[in-house]
Enzyme design. Structure first.
Site, mmCIF file in Angstrom:
data_model
loop_
_atom_site.group_PDB
_atom_site.id
_atom_site.type_symbol
_atom_site.label_atom_id
_atom_site.label_comp_id
_atom_site.label_asym_id
_atom_site.label_seq_id
_atom_site.Cartn_x
_atom_site.Cartn_y
_atom_site.Cartn_z
ATOM 1 N N HIS A 267 -1.837 -2.691 1.190
ATOM 2 C CA HIS A 267 -3.236 -3.017 1.531
ATOM 3 C C HIS A 267 -4.061 -1.743 1.291
ATOM 4 O O HIS A 267 -4.304 -1.381 0.150
ATOM 5 C CB HIS A 267 -3.250 -3.518 2.983
ATOM 6 C CG HIS A 267 -4.515 -4.156 3.445
ATOM 7 N ND1 HIS A 267 -5.577 -4.411 2.630
ATOM 8 C CD2 HIS A 267 -4.895 -4.600 4.680
ATOM 9 C CE1 HIS A 267 -6.548 -4.985 3.320
ATOM 10 N NE2 HIS A 267 -6.152 -5.108 4.580
ATOM 11 N N HIS A 306 -3.657 -9.127 -7.335
ATOM 12 C CA HIS A 306 -4.369 -9.411 -6.094
ATOM 13 C C HIS A 306 -4.052 -10.830 -5.663
ATOM 14 O O HIS A 306 -3.894 -11.709 -6.507
ATOM 15 C CB HIS A 306 -5.876 -9.258 -6.298
ATOM 16 C CG HIS A 306 -6.614 -9.064 -5.016
ATOM 17 N ND1 HIS A 306 -6.995 -10.113 -4.220
ATOM 18 C CD2 HIS A 306 -7.008 -7.942 -4.386
ATOM 19 C CE1 HIS A 306 -7.602 -9.631 -3.159
ATOM 20 N NE2 HIS A 306 -7.624 -8.328 -3.215
ATOM 21 N N ASP A 362 -8.316 -0.724 -6.099
ATOM 22 C CA ASP A 362 -7.628 0.537 -5.828
ATOM 23 C C ASP A 362 -7.203 1.296 -7.075
ATOM 24 O O ASP A 362 -6.755 2.433 -6.985
ATOM 25 C CB ASP A 362 -6.382 0.274 -4.966
ATOM 26 C CG ASP A 362 -6.769 -0.079 -3.551
ATOM 27 O OD1 ASP A 362 -7.735 0.521 -3.064
ATOM 28 O OD2 ASP A 362 -6.127 -0.946 -2.958
HETATM 29 N N1 CMC Z 1 3.146 -5.080 -10.712
HETATM 30 C C1 CMC Z 1 4.111 -5.841 -11.299
HETATM 31 N N2 CMC Z 1 4.304 -7.132 -11.005
HETATM 32 C C2 CMC Z 1 3.507 -7.671 -10.087
HETATM 33 C C3 CMC Z 1 2.491 -6.941 -9.439
HETATM 34 C C4 CMC Z 1 2.324 -5.597 -9.800
HETATM 35 N N3 CMC Z 1 1.379 -4.861 -9.233
HETATM 36 N N4 CMC Z 1 1.844 -7.743 -8.564
HETATM 37 C C5 CMC Z 1 2.438 -8.932 -8.644
HETATM 38 N N5 CMC Z 1 3.450 -8.898 -9.573
HETATM 39 C C6 CMC Z 1 4.277 -10.012 -10.025
HETATM 40 C C7 CMC Z 1 5.340 -10.368 -8.989
HETATM 41 O O1 CMC Z 1 6.536 -9.668 -9.226
HETATM 42 C C8 CMC Z 1 5.483 -11.851 -9.215
HETATM 43 O O2 CMC Z 1 6.240 -12.036 -10.402
HETATM 44 P P1 CMC Z 1 7.312 -13.255 -10.482
HETATM 45 O O3 CMC Z 1 6.492 -14.497 -10.385
HETATM 46 O O4 CMC Z 1 7.988 -13.057 -11.779
HETATM 47 O O5 CMC Z 1 8.220 -13.066 -9.289
HETATM 48 C C9 CMC Z 1 4.058 -12.318 -9.542
HETATM 49 O O6 CMC Z 1 3.430 -11.157 -10.124
HETATM 50 C C10 CMC Z 1 3.273 -12.773 -8.323
HETATM 51 O O7 CMC Z 1 3.320 -11.738 -7.335
HETATM 52 P P2 CMC Z 1 3.254 -11.950 -5.776
HETATM 53 O O8 CMC Z 1 3.965 -10.822 -5.126
HETATM 54 O O9 CMC Z 1 3.693 -13.351 -5.450
HETATM 55 O O10 CMC Z 1 1.699 -11.866 -5.528
HETATM 56 P P3 CMC Z 1 1.004 -11.631 -4.132
HETATM 57 O O11 CMC Z 1 -0.251 -12.416 -4.156
HETATM 58 O O12 CMC Z 1 1.956 -11.882 -3.017
HETATM 59 O O13 CMC Z 1 0.720 -10.053 -4.145
HETATM 60 C C11 CMC Z 1 -0.299 -7.957 -4.160
HETATM 61 C C12 CMC Z 1 -0.527 -9.477 -4.198
HETATM 62 C C13 CMC Z 1 -1.654 -7.256 -4.179
HETATM 63 C C14 CMC Z 1 0.422 -7.587 -2.853
HETATM 64 C C15 CMC Z 1 0.542 -7.552 -5.374
HETATM 65 O O14 CMC Z 1 -0.111 -7.896 -6.567
HETATM 66 C C16 CMC Z 1 0.912 -6.077 -5.366
HETATM 67 O O15 CMC Z 1 1.900 -5.689 -4.729
HETATM 68 N N6 CMC Z 1 0.114 -5.213 -6.070
HETATM 69 C C17 CMC Z 1 0.339 -3.797 -6.051
HETATM 70 C C18 CMC Z 1 -0.220 -3.214 -4.757
HETATM 71 C C19 CMC Z 1 -1.736 -3.144 -4.783
HETATM 72 O O16 CMC Z 1 -2.340 -2.723 -5.756
HETATM 73 N N7 CMC Z 1 -2.348 -3.551 -3.658
HETATM 74 C C20 CMC Z 1 -3.795 -3.472 -3.487
HETATM 75 C C21 CMC Z 1 -4.407 -4.822 -3.312
HETATM 76 S S1 CMC Z 1 -6.186 -4.770 -3.442
HETATM 77 C C22 CMC Z 1 -6.713 -3.945 -2.036
HETATM 78 C C23 CMC Z 1 -6.580 -4.696 -0.781
HETATM 79 O O17 CMC Z 1 -7.057 -5.847 -0.693
HETATM 80 O O18 CMC Z 1 -6.003 -4.124 0.163
#
Ligand code: CMC
Length: 428
Positions: A267, A306, A362
């Site tokens: 986050h 996101h 970010d």
């Molecule tokens: N790098 C590589 N793969 C990714 C990433 C990433 N940053 N984010 C998601 N994926 C892949 C994930 O592995 C999954 O692939 P598969 O379907 O093959 O298993 C697919 O994309 C969907 O991911 P998810 O984990 O189900 O998506 P989510 O909605 O649960 O996660 C997130 C959202 C923001 C936690 C995630 O994208 C992430 O960990 N990003 C990196 C951390 C980051 O930048 N966070 C800041 C968010 S914005 C600021 C805020 O609101 O706090």
């Protein structure tokens, strides 16, 4: 066309008509669906609240597919262009843009509450020299509840307004003191002649000069970053604020909990993780190798992806433009070239394109903060300051919403069936 949903329960052959409002059915209506009368009734299973609206809200609108973000109906791009943080905070908190007189009164009220009680300063000096500023921040915000017991009067409009002013005014002071503590410098008193962001820079960076003059470009850049971070509807920390607040605790305690949620690397800690990632990659030629690892599931491309935005995060676009202005003053952050190259490669790669992974807020904010002289440990604190406006607005909306009660999700129990206690001497 009827605004209802017909559900046939194939276990019983019974059909149910559930009303649809705003494209949503009420989860409680599902409870009428049962096989036997003495059953609990149907629930939904929704870990991480992927598809559950927990409230009706009039504060922030996001269309994740189109990359739209609006506060109270005003597009984020227009606010970042024409407004400043203190006005945007008013808009988020009170629903409308202020008149000139309202803005003056609001701004003066906030300015008059920026000082911290001496004992809060003493409290902060008790932390170890290497304490993380976000740990200090959330503890000090929680400690404020002991200084303002009147804050417990949460259904009193006047009291809520006073706590709102105190919180908006004091979070930059706490943040600045936490920062000065970590670098071993004396705390700096607020300067009432400066803007909200200008005074924050003063409390952070003033040295021996009789009066600190913030650089106008950096002051504006920080203010715009504050506007961009002021609210983001029902994210992890805002949901924490609402959940904790639903127990009717005072807003300082709830905000300490929201700050704790923001502390996590998925986050508010993500921009810190972006810089760490860029440093670890080390040079542009190592990027393809890094991308390969991410695609193989070894780590994530931090600052990408996101839960809600499935196209470019509109805040990231504004920040990318701000970065150029800031770097003209501070000199280029050496990690920028790498970030740009990483973005270029990722946006052409089918792994990221097919999963709709674009840069989020970010990806570039950390580069700007670092160029402005902030250590990475300050990044979540810099997020918490403006988000305080959103947290309080959402807390107030929750408190005044007749639909809301203490938050209490259900579970699907998967543990042992009932069994008799076995005495210690009889256990195998
Ligand atoms: N790098 C590589 N793969 C990714 C990433 C990433 N940053 N984010 C998601 N994926 C892949 C994930 O592995 C999954 O692939 P598969 O379907 O093959 O298993 C697919 O994309 C969907 O991911 P998810 O984990 O189900 O998506 P989510 O909605 O649960 O996660 C997130 C959202 C923001 C936690 C995630 O994208 C992430 O960990 N990003 C990196 C951390 C980051 O930048 N966070 C800041 C968010 S914005 C600021 C805020 O609101 O706090």
């Amino acid at each position: 066309m009827a605004d209802t949903l017909s559900i046939t329960d194939n276990r019983t052959g019974k059909t149910y008509e559930l009303p649809i409002q705003d494209g949503t059915i009420r989860a409680m209506d599902l409870r009428t669906i049962k096989v036997a009368d003495d059953e609990f009734g149907m629930m939904t299973y929704d870990p991480a609240f992927m598809n559950t609206a927990s409230c009706r809200s009039a504060i922030t609108f996001i269309d994740g597919d189109k990359g739209i973000l609006e506060y109270r109906g005003y597009p984020i791009e227009q606010l970042a262009e024409g407004s400043d943080f203190i006005e945007t905070a008013y808009l988020i908190l009170f629903g409308e843009l202020p008149t000139a007189a309202q803005l003056k009164e609001w701004s003066e009220a906030v300015t008059l509450h920026t000082m911290l009680h001496e004992n809060i300063k003493k409290f902060l000096t008790g932390f170890r020299y290497d304490a993380h500023p976000m740990g200090m921040f959330l503890s000090a915000v929680g400690a404020l509840s002991t200084f303002y017991p009147d804050a417990k009067d949460i259904f009193n409009v006047e009291s809520r307004r006073l706590q709102t002013i105190r919180l908006i005014a004091k979070v930059p002071s706490i943040a600045a003191y936490a920062f000065r503590h970590t670098i071993g410098r004396p705390y700096v008193l607020p300067d009432n002649e400066l803007s909200y962001s200008g005074n924050f820079l003063n409390m952070l960076f003033k040295m021996t000069e009789p009066r600190y003059k913030p650089h106008p470009v950096l002051e504006r850049a920080l203010d715009v970053l504050f506007i961009l971070h002021a609210d983001h509807e029902q994210n992890c920390s805002t949901s924490a604020m609402r959940n904790i607040g639903s127990s009717q605790v005072d807003p300082y305690s709830a905000l300490a909990g929201a700050s704790a949620a923001l502390y996590g690397p998925l986050h508010g800690g993500a921009n810190e993780a972006v810089l760490r990632m860029l440093s670890e990659i080390g040079s542009k030629d190592k990027i393809p190798e890094f991308i390969k690892k991410v695609k193989a599931g070894e780590g994530r491309l931090m600052g990408f992806g996101h839960r809600v935005y499935k196209s470019y995060d509109p805040r990231a676009k504004i920040i990318k433009r701000m970065a150029d202005l800031v770097f003209e003053v501070t000199g280029k952050n050496p990690l920028l070239e790498m970030a740009l190259e990483l973005e270029r490669i990722a946006l052409e790669d089918d792994y990221f394109v097919s999963r709709k992974l674009y840069p989020n807020v970010d990806f570039y904010s950390g580069l700007i903060y670092q160029a402005m002289g902030f250590p990475t440990s300050m990044f979540p604190v810099l997020f918490a300051i403006p988000r305080t406006a959103g947290w309080i607005a959402q807390w107030e909306e929750m408190l005044t919403d007749p639909d809301q009660k203490i938050a209490r999700p259900r579970q699907i129990y998967i543990g042992s069936a009932t069994r008799d206690y076995v005495g210690r001497d009889k256990r195998k």
